[in-house]
Design a protein around this motif. Sequence first.
Motif, PDB file in Angstrom:
ATOM      1  N   ILE A 115       0.832  -1.203   0.000  1.00 55.44           N
ATOM      2  CA  ILE A 115       0.000   0.000   0.000  1.00 55.44           C
ATOM      3  C   ILE A 115       0.866   1.252   0.000  1.00 55.44           C
ATOM      4  N   CYS A 116       1.918   1.255   0.817  1.00 55.88           N
ATOM      5  CA  CYS A 116       2.821   2.409   0.858  1.00 55.88           C
ATOM      6  C   CYS A 116       3.476   2.639  -0.502  1.00 55.88           C
ATOM      7  N   LYS A 117       3.846   1.569  -1.172  1.00 55.17           N
ATOM      8  CA  LYS A 117       4.455   1.699  -2.504  1.00 55.17           C
ATOM      9  C   LYS A 117       3.429   2.186  -3.523  1.00 55.17           C
ATOM     10  N   GLU A 118       2.248   1.601  -3.523  1.00 59.00           N
ATOM     11  CA  GLU A 118       1.213   1.931  -4.512  1.00 59.00           C
ATOM     12  C   GLU A 118       0.784   3.394  -4.413  1.00 59.00           C
ATOM     13  N   TYR A 119       0.680   3.925  -3.197  1.00 58.40           N
ATOM     14  CA  TYR A 119       0.151   5.270  -3.020  1.00 58.40           C
ATOM     15  C   TYR A 119       1.232   6.312  -2.707  1.00 58.40           C
ATOM     16  N   GLY A 120       2.501   5.929  -2.927  1.00 58.57           N
ATOM     17  CA  GLY A 120       3.593   6.881  -2.769  1.00 58.57           C
ATOM     18  C   GLY A 120       3.754   7.416  -1.360  1.00 58.57           C
ATOM     19  N   LEU A 121       3.542   6.564  -0.355  1.00 55.04           N
ATOM     20  CA  LEU A 121       3.591   7.008   1.037  1.00 55.04           C
ATOM     21  C   LEU A 121       4.989   6.936   1.638  1.00 55.04           C
ATOM     22  N   GLY A 122       5.925   6.311   0.924  1.00 54.87           N
ATOM     23  CA  GLY A 122       7.268   6.164   1.448  1.00 54.87           C
ATOM     24  C   GLY A 122       7.438   4.915   2.293  1.00 54.87           C
ATOM     25  N   ARG A 123       8.620   4.747   2.839  1.00 55.04           N
ATOM     26  CA  ARG A 123       8.965   3.566   3.629  1.00 55.04           C
ATOM     27  C   ARG A 123       8.083   3.509   4.886  1.00 55.04           C
ATOM     28  N   PRO A 124       7.491   2.358   5.191  1.00 56.07           N
ATOM     29  CA  PRO A 124       6.586   2.262   6.339  1.00 56.07           C
ATOM     30  C   PRO A 124       7.254   2.663   7.648  1.00 56.07           C
ATOM     31  N   GLN A 125       6.540   3.438   8.432  1.00 56.15           N
ATOM     32  CA  GLN A 125       7.067   3.871   9.736  1.00 56.15           C
ATOM     33  C   GLN A 125       5.910   4.264  10.644  1.00 56.15           C
ATOM     34  N   TRP A 126       5.941   3.728  11.865  1.00 54.87           N
ATOM     35  CA  TRP A 126       4.930   4.114  12.837  1.00 54.87           C
ATOM     36  C   TRP A 126       4.948   5.629  13.050  1.00 54.87           C
ATOM     37  N   GLY A 127       3.784   6.232  13.114  1.00 51.94           N
ATOM     38  CA  GLY A 127       3.682   7.659  13.359  1.00 51.94           C
ATOM     39  C   GLY A 127       3.871   8.517  12.131  1.00 51.94           C
ATOM     40  N   LYS A 128       4.188   7.893  11.011  1.00 48.25           N
ATOM     41  CA  LYS A 128       4.377   8.626   9.757  1.00 48.25           C
ATOM     42  C   LYS A 128       3.334   8.200   8.735  1.00 48.25           C
ATOM     43  N   ASN A 129       3.341   6.935   8.382  1.00 47.26           N
ATOM     44  CA  ASN A 129       2.358   6.412   7.429  1.00 47.26           C
ATOM     45  C   ASN A 129       1.737   5.099   7.911  1.00 47.26           C
ATOM     46  N   MET A 130       1.998   4.749   9.168  1.00 44.45           N
ATOM     47  CA  MET A 130       1.370   3.614   9.855  1.00 44.45           C
ATOM     48  C   MET A 130       0.866   4.122  11.200  1.00 44.45           C
TER      49      MET A 130
END
Length: 354
Positions: A115-130
């Motif tokens: 999901i992070c790759k598909e929507y350009g959210l960047g590398r998964p990280q708690w408090g950022k995109n998780m």
Amino acid sequence: MDYENLEPDVIKLLTKHFTSGRKGRKVEFVGVHYMASNGTTETCYSTWQTREASAHYAVESSGRVGQLVYDRDTGWALGDFDANCKSINIEHANLADGTVTKACLDSGAHLIAAICKEYGLGRPQWGKNMFPHKHFMATSCPGQLYGSQKDALESAAQHWYDVMTGAAAAPETPETPLPAVLSGFADLDADAWYIGAVELCVREGYLKGYGSGRFGPDDALTRAQAVAMIANYARADLTDYLEPYEDVSPNPWYYEAVCWASDNGVIVKADKFRPDDAATRAEVVAMLHNWSGGKQAKGEPTGYADWGEVPDWARQSMAWAVERGVVGGAGELMPTKGCTRAEAAAMLANLSKE
């Protein structure tokens, strides 16, 4: 699941309790949840068709991934409509102690990365995109995914993101005779009689191992473990419970499972539960029989020299277990013997055949 194209193993779309579209908002993060049961895509569907809640994906203990709401639509997951409009939410099946299986964690992490790759959210990280569900409202969700397994989920999601974006090589398949789901256990024998049953129970989240990389096939199954195993097998909803025993406080990992078992007649209500005592084979059989509805067997079995050792309170249960093929394949019942974890796995695997 095809993670590169975000195509799940199964699609079972809700017909209500979600919002079409995202009110012009873009996806900004992934919401992480647990089911409060060892559930499936199908149980989530049944629940959300009658409850005003929903999430986009469900990840089962076996690692199977289902989709219930399209990514382009808004799930009712976080108790905050604006946050819902900006997120894709994932439910994870959990065991009675609030943890998830290795297969579930890995599939959930891979899905977060995709999901992070598909929507350009960047590398998964708690408090950022998780974000955990509890970030938005007072709740225990997502259980140990934001507790003892918090770092493991983030690390696995980052690993899969690196693999999917070419920043890391894909993992090599380890050369091991054990089934993949059991590869983390150093004390299992791939040729042992129990291996198929243990594989089923670990894959489906009925039983789990110890943090030291052990499954403990020959260890005694405690009464607390027996109840948790049956709760996981029943995919029980552990959210509503009453305190049933004076020696079971709200703190232990097995508390909710014991309360569920007491409320549903799996175990007999009494003053003491003795959670850390080894469960005898007769006790485990009786719990399984009670959970299965307590149907009477056609008669007492023959050909077992130790039938006379079966306690009176367990005779109907043991006769049922023999009739159903849950126990007795080796010609012995051993009712007063402590049940091993491998034997418990075999009982569940036999019960699952019908």
